[in-house]
Design an enzyme around this catalytic site. Sequence first.
Site, mmCIF file in Angstrom:
data_model
loop_
_atom_site.group_PDB
_atom_site.id
_atom_site.type_symbol
_atom_site.label_atom_id
_atom_site.label_comp_id
_atom_site.label_asym_id
_atom_site.label_seq_id
_atom_site.Cartn_x
_atom_site.Cartn_y
_atom_site.Cartn_z
ATOM 1 N N GLN A 115 35.642 -1.944 87.738
ATOM 2 C CA GLN A 115 34.360 -1.441 88.226
ATOM 3 C C GLN A 115 33.919 -0.188 87.482
ATOM 4 O O GLN A 115 32.722 0.021 87.272
ATOM 5 C CB GLN A 115 34.440 -1.180 89.725
ATOM 6 C CG GLN A 115 34.616 -2.442 90.552
ATOM 7 C CD GLN A 115 33.564 -3.496 90.250
ATOM 8 O OE1 GLN A 115 32.376 -3.298 90.491
ATOM 9 N NE2 GLN A 115 33.996 -4.638 89.718
ATOM 10 N N HIS A 150 31.501 -0.606 84.505
ATOM 11 C CA HIS A 150 30.066 -0.845 84.643
ATOM 12 C C HIS A 150 29.222 0.307 84.119
ATOM 13 O O HIS A 150 28.185 0.091 83.491
ATOM 14 C CB HIS A 150 29.715 -1.051 86.124
ATOM 15 C CG HIS A 150 29.825 -2.466 86.588
ATOM 16 N ND1 HIS A 150 28.881 -3.411 86.303
ATOM 17 C CD2 HIS A 150 30.763 -3.087 87.335
ATOM 18 C CE1 HIS A 150 29.228 -4.564 86.853
ATOM 19 N NE2 HIS A 150 30.373 -4.391 87.476
ATOM 20 N N GLU A 174 30.802 -0.628 98.709
ATOM 21 C CA GLU A 174 30.152 -1.854 98.235
ATOM 22 C C GLU A 174 31.191 -2.977 98.159
ATOM 23 O O GLU A 174 30.999 -4.064 98.697
ATOM 24 C CB GLU A 174 29.532 -1.601 96.871
ATOM 25 C CG GLU A 174 28.886 -2.832 96.249
ATOM 26 C CD GLU A 174 28.475 -2.611 94.805
ATOM 27 O OE1 GLU A 174 27.647 -3.380 94.311
ATOM 28 O OE2 GLU A 174 28.995 -1.667 94.162
ATOM 29 N N HIS A 175 32.287 -2.711 97.469
ATOM 30 C CA HIS A 175 33.413 -3.644 97.362
ATOM 31 C C HIS A 175 34.655 -2.972 97.939
ATOM 32 O O HIS A 175 34.991 -1.860 97.530
ATOM 33 C CB HIS A 175 33.722 -3.997 95.907
ATOM 34 C CG HIS A 175 32.539 -4.434 95.092
ATOM 35 N ND1 HIS A 175 31.857 -3.571 94.252
ATOM 36 C CD2 HIS A 175 31.935 -5.636 94.980
ATOM 37 C CE1 HIS A 175 30.880 -4.232 93.649
ATOM 38 N NE2 HIS A 175 30.902 -5.483 94.077
ATOM 39 N N ASP A 235 32.352 -10.869 91.569
ATOM 40 C CA ASP A 235 31.265 -10.602 90.622
ATOM 41 C C ASP A 235 30.749 -11.886 89.981
ATOM 42 O O ASP A 235 29.575 -11.960 89.596
ATOM 43 C CB ASP A 235 31.748 -9.658 89.515
ATOM 44 C CG ASP A 235 31.858 -8.214 89.976
ATOM 45 O OD1 ASP A 235 31.240 -7.869 90.996
ATOM 46 O OD2 ASP A 235 32.565 -7.433 89.306
ATOM 47 N N HIS A 248 -3.963 -5.172 129.763
ATOM 48 C CA HIS A 248 -2.888 -6.121 129.447
ATOM 49 C C HIS A 248 -2.674 -7.074 130.619
ATOM 50 O O HIS A 248 -2.546 -8.290 130.446
ATOM 51 C CB HIS A 248 -1.575 -5.373 129.158
ATOM 52 C CG HIS A 248 -1.487 -4.799 127.779
ATOM 53 N ND1 HIS A 248 -2.366 -3.863 127.310
ATOM 54 C CD2 HIS A 248 -0.596 -5.029 126.772
ATOM 55 C CE1 HIS A 248 -2.036 -3.539 126.071
ATOM 56 N NE2 HIS A 248 -0.959 -4.236 125.718
#
Length: 446
Positions: free
Chosen positions: A274, A277, A343-344, A377, A436
């Site tokens: 990761q 990235h 996230e992961h 992924d 109403h």
Amino acid sequence: MITRTSLRGSALASLDARALRDTLPRAAFDVETALDVVRPICEQVRHHGADALRDLSEKFDGVRPDALRVPAEVLSAALDQLDPDIRAALTEAIRRARLVHDDQRRTATTTQVAPGGTVTERWVPVDRVGLYVPGGVAVLASSVVMNVVPAQAAGVESLAVASPPQRSNTGAFVGYPDPTILAACALLGVDEVYAVGGAQAIAMFAYGAREADGTTVCEPVSLVTGPGNIYVVAAKRLLKGLIGIDSEAGPTEIAILADDSADAEHVAADLISQAEHDKLAAAVLVTDSDDLAERVEQALERRVASTKHAERIRVSLGGEQSGIVLVDDVEAGLRVVDAYAAEHLEIQTRDASAVAARVRNAGAIFVGAYAPVSLGDYAAGSNHVLPTGGCACHSSGLSVQSFLRGIHVVDYTQDALREVASVVTTLAQAEDLPAHGEAVTARFER
């Protein structure tokens, strides 16, 4: 290379959930400042359409596309020229993603509230979506799969993909996105693809774009999904409301909860995967084992030195967003990873399935030694467009549901309305909204 933080004993016990979250490693990601950059870009696209998109591509991507929409023959050429092994891999990734996302389809549910009175929840796909596929540090053909498959499974009838034109392209692909991205679009049957990247792509989806002579280049969309850099995120925030968005996804992140049963080489390889990235990518190990922490640090030094993007990875692992967090036990580790809301999240502990079942906050959870994040992924069948920056405590990853809207259909007979009329009028009077109630009683005046 990577810092250590101890949250053992009273160091963890003294922190409430918010303070704990603020203590953990996290990338600085200033969307508010980026708004000042993207606001004039979006206004330029709004007022000058296709000409602005070309000018902005030339400025930011170093390419001035002649045709903003990729011609059908270029998409076909990209698929024809795709390496057979890559085509086979994409085909299998698509097959697995379809299996998972097709099972997420929702059906209408009708509830009889009273005799003659029903409420039906009907699920309707968004009419048109814009799918953004990054093309900066990494060109992510896999993101085409992750965006398109759930949209198609939801029944979205109009799909448009945008990705930055690549300066390095040659031959038939000059001025267009990466050929592998184009091939993935063709493989999925998507024929509306634009050579537009960054904040300007989000603006194009929001406002649409026309040529100076009034010819339509791109129709506006109702929803935009897909990951991107900080300027893409800022444009999503700026235009939210005019368009729907999936999330404000920032730099990627991985957290690993591991005990002394974990393989240090696996853990190090997954952290590196990761960190590869982006220099802002976050890689966090939470463990109760000093021995594992030491062995992971040694493995990181050795593995980073021999990997392709070593410089980028070193910056990521050495940044404030990455680190090793030491805790007393797996129970304390669970508290930490729930506060982090990664996230992961990988669980590499004894009884990993049981530990994973107790996690409340994560975009996606990867269980055991043989479910690395990189599987998700590409080819697990799950979606890799996931909430970042702690947003997994309140948001979900991209799914079929992201492209559906629930509509309540209320169907009452005269008798069913009469039976509940007093409830409506009583509550209307309590809120000082008598009209109403009159809208109900008027139906029984004759």
